[in-house]
Design a protein around this motif. Structure first.
Motif, mmCIF file in Angstrom:
data_model
loop_
_atom_site.group_PDB
_atom_site.id
_atom_site.type_symbol
_atom_site.label_atom_id
_atom_site.label_comp_id
_atom_site.label_asym_id
_atom_site.label_seq_id
_atom_site.Cartn_x
_atom_site.Cartn_y
_atom_site.Cartn_z
ATOM 1 N N HIS A 1 0.796 -1.337 0.007
ATOM 2 C CA HIS A 1 0.041 -0.127 0.130
ATOM 3 C C HIS A 1 0.791 1.301 0.016
ATOM 4 O O HIS A 1 0.187 2.235 -0.618
ATOM 5 N N ASN B 1 4.161 -0.392 4.379
ATOM 6 C CA ASN B 1 3.039 -1.156 4.438
ATOM 7 C C ASN B 1 2.225 -2.100 3.305
ATOM 8 O O ASN B 1 2.124 -1.716 2.223
ATOM 9 N N THR C 1 -0.232 -6.039 2.810
ATOM 10 C CA THR C 1 -1.048 -7.114 3.284
ATOM 11 C C THR C 1 -0.368 -8.359 2.572
ATOM 12 O O THR C 1 -0.182 -8.352 1.540
ATOM 13 N N THR D 1 -2.240 -7.373 7.804
ATOM 14 C CA THR D 1 -1.750 -6.031 7.266
ATOM 15 C C THR D 1 -0.746 -5.557 8.112
ATOM 16 O O THR D 1 -1.101 -5.305 9.552
ATOM 17 N N ASN E 1 2.909 -2.842 9.380
ATOM 18 C CA ASN E 1 3.863 -1.813 8.807
ATOM 19 C C ASN E 1 5.146 -2.208 9.318
ATOM 20 O O ASN E 1 5.447 -2.840 10.354
#
Length: 216
Positions: free
Chosen positions: A81, A96, A98, A148, A150
């Motif tokens: 993302h 970031n 997933t 998901t 970071n």
């Protein structure tokens, strides 16, 4: 006058028994042979059934009731993302994305595991963490868990050779997680099983995709 002749009449005695004929003897022999063959067939059937039952029990014990350790792996695909990197004088990364964790259960019963933490590291330093919620992998199936997270370089020491990796366009991260749970067999037997994930993923910073994934 004719002279009478005394004739001695012997009374008839009981008839003597005649010896068995060849047909009667042969019939008795055939009947005995038939019974013997039936007994042999019955013994063979019993032995075959016993062998079959033994094989079934062994297969059941060695395959069905044998508890195997499940496996947990990262999927080869990820959706990025946001990918932010610094420059040569101030190298850094903030990503970031997933991805999927896959819990593979090869047992003939479900594997229920507790919630745990998956840690992603850059050269031994934690770069990010994500919670794996408790769940269940069904019998002989793979449970896919989407996560998901970071990852960033804010906790990295200044001595880390991050600039060289960013220049190459490839960022290598190590991930680790440990699942603890139980395998249930036939709804009567439960056995504790813990499984660890150790994967090394390389991210292509330019194309924003997984360059390689190696899991032990």
């Amino acid at each position: 006058m004719a002279q009478k002749t005394n004739q001695q009449v012997n009374p008839l005695g009981p008839e003597s028994k005649e010896p068995r004929s060849d047909e009667e003897s042969g019939s008795k022999t055939s009947a005995e042979e038939l019974k013997r063959k039936k007994r042999i067939k019955l013994a063979i059937y019993i032995a075959a059934f016993a062998v079959f039952q033994t094989i079934v029990i062994l297969v059941f014990a060695l395959i069905v009731m044998r508890v195997k350790t499940p496996k947990v792996r990262l999927g080869n695909d990820a959706t990025f993302h946001n990918v932010t990197t610094g420059n040569s004088t101030s190298p850094s990364f903030d990503i970031n994305f997933t991805t999927q964790l896959r819990v593979k259960n090869a047992n003939f019963g479900p594997y229920k595991y507790d919630s745990t933490i998956a840690t992603f590291m850059y050269k031994g330093v934690t770069a990010g963490q994500v919670t794996i919620p408790k769940g269940k992998a069904g019998l002989r199936s793979t449970k896919k868990v989407g996560v998901t997270l970071n990852v960033n370089s804010k906790d990295l020491p200044s001595s880390a050779n991050l600039a060289g990796d960013l220049k190459s366009g490839l960022l290598m991260l190590n991930s680790h997680a440990k699942l603890s749970g139980k395998v249930e067999l036939m709804f009567i037997m439960k056995k504790k099983k813990s499984v660890e994930m150790n994967c090394t993923m390389t991210i292509n910073l330019s194309s924003k995709e997984i360059h390689s994934m190696i899991c032990e």
